[in-house]
Design a protein around this motif. Structure first.
Motif, PDB file in Angstrom:
ATOM      1  N   ALA A 220      51.482  17.281  91.578  1.00  0.00           N
ATOM      2  CA  ALA A 220      52.939  17.443  91.598  1.00  0.00           C
ATOM      3  C   ALA A 220      53.321  18.899  91.885  1.00  0.00           C
ATOM      4  CB  ALA A 220      53.533  16.987  90.266  1.00  0.00           C
ATOM      5  N   LEU A 221      52.605  19.852  91.265  1.00  0.00           N
ATOM      6  CA  LEU A 221      52.902  21.272  91.478  1.00  0.00           C
ATOM      7  C   LEU A 221      52.605  21.701  92.910  1.00  0.00           C
ATOM      8  CD1 LEU A 221      51.693  22.888  88.124  1.00  0.00           C
ATOM      9  CD2 LEU A 221      54.045  22.818  88.967  1.00  0.00           C
ATOM     10  N   ASP A 222      51.567  21.108  93.510  1.00  0.00           N
ATOM     11  CA  ASP A 222      51.265  21.391  94.921  1.00  0.00           C
ATOM     12  C   ASP A 222      52.443  21.013  95.811  1.00  0.00           C
ATOM     13  OD1 ASP A 222      48.840  22.574  94.668  1.00  0.00           O
ATOM     14  OD2 ASP A 222      47.643  20.784  95.056  1.00  0.00           O
ATOM     15  N   ASN A 223      53.014  19.826  95.541  1.00  0.00           N
ATOM     16  CA  ASN A 223      54.174  19.377  96.319  1.00  0.00           C
ATOM     17  C   ASN A 223      55.396  20.253  96.059  1.00  0.00           C
ATOM     18  OD1 ASN A 223      52.723  17.218  97.349  1.00  0.00           O
ATOM     19  ND2 ASN A 223      53.414  15.792  95.777  1.00  0.00           N
ATOM     20  N   LEU A 224      55.464  20.779  94.851  1.00  0.00           N
ATOM     21  CA  LEU A 224      56.614  21.578  94.431  1.00  0.00           C
ATOM     22  C   LEU A 224      56.501  23.042  94.874  1.00  0.00           C
ATOM     23  CD1 LEU A 224      59.027  20.501  92.845  1.00  0.00           C
ATOM     24  CD2 LEU A 224      57.917  21.226  90.730  1.00  0.00           C
ATOM     25  N   LYS A 225      55.313  23.428  95.308  1.00  0.00           N
ATOM     26  CA  LYS A 225      55.000  24.835  95.623  1.00  0.00           C
ATOM     27  C   LYS A 225      56.094  25.547  96.446  1.00  0.00           C
ATOM     28  CE  LYS A 225      51.144  27.125  94.534  1.00  0.00           C
ATOM     29  NZ  LYS A 225      50.707  27.164  93.132  1.00  0.00           N
ATOM     30  N   PRO A 226      56.587  24.950  97.545  1.00  0.00           N
ATOM     31  CA  PRO A 226      57.609  25.661  98.336  1.00  0.00           C
ATOM     32  C   PRO A 226      58.922  25.878  97.583  1.00  0.00           C
ATOM     33  CG  PRO A 226      56.695  23.771  99.545  1.00  0.00           C
ATOM     34  CD  PRO A 226      56.253  23.638  98.128  1.00  0.00           C
ATOM     35  N   PHE A 227      59.090  25.191  96.458  1.00  0.00           N
ATOM     36  CA  PHE A 227      60.364  25.265  95.717  1.00  0.00           C
ATOM     37  C   PHE A 227      60.197  25.909  94.336  1.00  0.00           C
ATOM     38  CE2 PHE A 227      60.230  21.511  98.427  1.00  0.00           C
ATOM     39  CZ  PHE A 227      61.356  21.690  99.221  1.00  0.00           C
ATOM     40  N   LEU A 228      59.071  26.579  94.103  1.00  0.00           N
ATOM     41  CA  LEU A 228      58.798  27.072  92.747  1.00  0.00           C
ATOM     42  C   LEU A 228      59.520  28.380  92.407  1.00  0.00           C
ATOM     43  CD1 LEU A 228      55.162  26.062  91.782  1.00  0.00           C
ATOM     44  CD2 LEU A 228      57.266  25.525  90.582  1.00  0.00           C
ATOM     45  N   LYS A 229      60.808  28.382  92.706  1.00  0.00           N
ATOM     46  CA  LYS A 229      61.698  29.451  92.272  1.00  0.00           C
ATOM     47  C   LYS A 229      62.914  28.753  91.666  1.00  0.00           C
ATOM     48  CE  LYS A 229      60.560  33.472  95.042  1.00  0.00           C
ATOM     49  NZ  LYS A 229      59.345  32.996  95.695  1.00  0.00           N
ATOM     50  N   PRO A 230      63.466  29.299  90.590  1.00  0.00           N
ATOM     51  CA  PRO A 230      64.578  28.610  89.921  1.00  0.00           C
ATOM     52  C   PRO A 230      65.725  28.231  90.853  1.00  0.00           C
ATOM     53  CG  PRO A 230      63.854  30.487  88.619  1.00  0.00           C
ATOM     54  CD  PRO A 230      63.085  30.535  89.897  1.00  0.00           C
ATOM     55  N   GLU A 231      66.099  29.153  91.742  1.00  0.00           N
ATOM     56  CA  GLU A 231      67.221  28.887  92.641  1.00  0.00           C
ATOM     57  C   GLU A 231      66.924  27.708  93.569  1.00  0.00           C
ATOM     58  OE1 GLU A 231      67.177  33.106  91.330  1.00  0.00           O
ATOM     59  OE2 GLU A 231      65.687  31.776  92.204  1.00  0.00           O
ATOM     60  N   ALA A 232      65.655  27.605  94.003  1.00  0.00           N
ATOM     61  CA  ALA A 232      65.266  26.515  94.918  1.00  0.00           C
ATOM     62  C   ALA A 232      65.273  25.169  94.194  1.00  0.00           C
ATOM     63  CB  ALA A 232      63.883  26.796  95.505  1.00  0.00           C
ATOM     64  N   ILE A 233      64.777  25.139  92.958  1.00  0.00           N
ATOM     65  CA  ILE A 233      64.785  23.897  92.168  1.00  0.00           C
ATOM     66  C   ILE A 233      66.229  23.478  91.899  1.00  0.00           C
ATOM     67  CG2 ILE A 233      64.237  22.873  89.897  1.00  0.00           C
ATOM     68  CD1 ILE A 233      61.671  23.156  91.333  1.00  0.00           C
ATOM     69  N   ASP A 234      67.063  24.451  91.636  1.00  0.00           N
ATOM     70  CA  ASP A 234      68.470  24.191  91.330  1.00  0.00           C
ATOM     71  C   ASP A 234      69.177  23.499  92.506  1.00  0.00           C
ATOM     72  OD1 ASP A 234      70.578  24.322  89.503  1.00  0.00           O
ATOM     73  OD2 ASP A 234      71.421  26.076  90.495  1.00  0.00           O
ATOM     74  N   LYS A 235      68.785  23.881  93.725  1.00  0.00           N
ATOM     75  CA  LYS A 235      69.444  23.327  94.927  1.00  0.00           C
ATOM     76  C   LYS A 235      68.975  21.915  95.265  1.00  0.00           C
ATOM     77  CE  LYS A 235      70.561  27.695  97.176  1.00  0.00           C
ATOM     78  NZ  LYS A 235      69.915  28.794  97.888  1.00  0.00           N
ATOM     79  N   LEU A 236      67.803  21.537  94.778  1.00  0.00           N
ATOM     80  CA  LEU A 236      67.293  20.192  95.061  1.00  0.00           C
ATOM     81  C   LEU A 236      68.143  19.148  94.335  1.00  0.00           C
ATOM     82  CD1 LEU A 236      63.423  20.681  94.562  1.00  0.00           C
ATOM     83  CD2 LEU A 236      64.564  20.210  96.739  1.00  0.00           C
ATOM     84  N   SER A 237      68.356  18.022  94.994  1.00  0.00           N
ATOM     85  CA  SER A 237      69.021  16.920  94.288  1.00  0.00           C
ATOM     86  C   SER A 237      68.001  16.318  93.320  1.00  0.00           C
ATOM     87  CB  SER A 237      69.498  15.854  95.278  1.00  0.00           C
ATOM     88  OG  SER A 237      68.367  15.124  95.755  1.00  0.00           O
ATOM     89  N   ILE A 238      68.497  15.570  92.356  1.00  0.00           N
ATOM     90  CA  ILE A 238      67.593  14.964  91.372  1.00  0.00           C
ATOM     91  C   ILE A 238      66.626  13.992  92.049  1.00  0.00           C
ATOM     92  CG2 ILE A 238      69.033  13.006  90.633  1.00  0.00           C
ATOM     93  CD1 ILE A 238      68.276  14.059  87.695  1.00  0.00           C
ATOM     94  N   ASP A 239      67.091  13.290  93.102  1.00  0.00           N
ATOM     95  CA  ASP A 239      66.227  12.347  93.835  1.00  0.00           C
ATOM     96  C   ASP A 239      65.150  13.083  94.630  1.00  0.00           C
ATOM     97  OD1 ASP A 239      67.572  10.162  92.849  1.00  0.00           O
ATOM     98  OD2 ASP A 239      68.966  10.056  94.532  1.00  0.00           O
ATOM     99  N   GLU A 240      65.525  14.188  95.261  1.00  0.00           N
ATOM    100  CA  GLU A 240      64.544  14.991  96.013  1.00  0.00           C
ATOM    101  C   GLU A 240      63.467  15.524  95.067  1.00  0.00           C
ATOM    102  OE1 GLU A 240      67.267  16.937  99.606  1.00  0.00           O
ATOM    103  OE2 GLU A 240      67.383  17.783  97.583  1.00  0.00           O
ATOM    104  N   LEU A 241      63.912  16.016  93.918  1.00  0.00           N
ATOM    105  CA  LEU A 241      62.984  16.546  92.921  1.00  0.00           C
ATOM    106  C   LEU A 241      62.045  15.449  92.419  1.00  0.00           C
ATOM    107  CD1 LEU A 241      62.027  18.854  91.078  1.00  0.00           C
ATOM    108  CD2 LEU A 241      63.907  18.307  89.521  1.00  0.00           C
ATOM    109  N   ALA A 242      62.610  14.274  92.137  1.00  0.00           N
ATOM    110  CA  ALA A 242      61.808  13.149  91.641  1.00  0.00           C
ATOM    111  C   ALA A 242      60.703  12.780  92.625  1.00  0.00           C
ATOM    112  CB  ALA A 242      62.709  11.947  91.357  1.00  0.00           C
TER     113      ALA A 242
END
Length: 213
Positions: free
Chosen positions: A48-70
């Motif tokens: 899961a963290l590998d997939n999340l790697k490009p977004f592993l900054k708070p601002e980037a996670i914040d911009k993701l929709s809940i469905d995209e994050l899921a």
């Protein structure tokens, strides 16, 4: 029976050496990992963290929709629930402008109360975040600690808080010690004190009651 937590720590540390936990490159990655690891193995969290790697900054996670994050954290299981928990956590983190140094200035007890008020953050997750991301000396009670102490012959309290306080009362307030103790207990549970224990070569064998019921 006297509970000698320092002796347990010393024997584990002598046997396994320093663990250098938590397995993350940044405190923020550590925070995300602490939520993702709920009810799953670290192997699935890694994916899961590998997939999340490009977004592993708070601002980037914040911009993701809940469905995209899921979808990104799908490998960790319970991904819709965990996406919702991460979003709730981010709302709290944003209050501090995503500044960990700002959070560290807060009183430990107030900080813990705040973390526990976040939906989906229970005592174990809160304490892991306090210990490994926010440099707060605190004992993490998990299933491994319960298993190991029980087998050693200790009758530990059922309550999470009472268990934690009982251990902390008898140990020095030392961040490195608490950091290593949790990691060493996890390592020991994986190497020797498994569901079916491997007692041969166990560093705690000499002080263990071997309670297996």
């Amino acid at each position: 029976m006297k509970h000698d937590y320092q002796l347990i720590y010393n024997k584990l540390y002598e046997h396994y050496g320093p663990q250098g936990w938590w397995p993350a490159e940044t405190p923020f990655e550590m925070m995300m990992g602490s939520i993702l690891v709920q009810n799953t193995s670290w192997r699935n969290v890694d994916k899961a963290l590998d997939n999340l790697k490009p977004f592993l900054k708070p601002e980037a996670i914040d911009k993701l929709s809940i469905d995209e994050l899921a979808q990104l954290i799908r490998a960790s299981g319970f991904f819709n629930i965990k996406a919702s928990r991460i979003k709730s956590y981010m709302e709290w983190f944003k209050i501090y402008e995503y500044d960990i140094n700002l959070i560290k200035k807060r009183d430990r007890h107030k900080l813990r109360t705040e973390l526990l008020s976040i939906k989906g953050i229970g005592p174990e997750t809160a304490d892991v975040i306090l210990l490994y991301a926010l440099d707060t000396p605190i004992f993490v009670v998990d299933a491994y600690a319960r298993r190991i102490f029980y087998r050693l012959g200790y009758d530990m309290p059922a309550s999470y808080e009472t268990f934690r306080n009982q251990v902390e009362k008898e140990l020095p307030v030392d961040l490195v010690l608490y950091n290593e103790f949790h990691a060493l207990l996890v390592e020991h549970a994986k190497e020797h004190c498994k569901a079916t224990p491997i007692c041969d070569g166990c560093p705690l064998f000499g002080i263990c009651d071997r309670r297996l019921d």
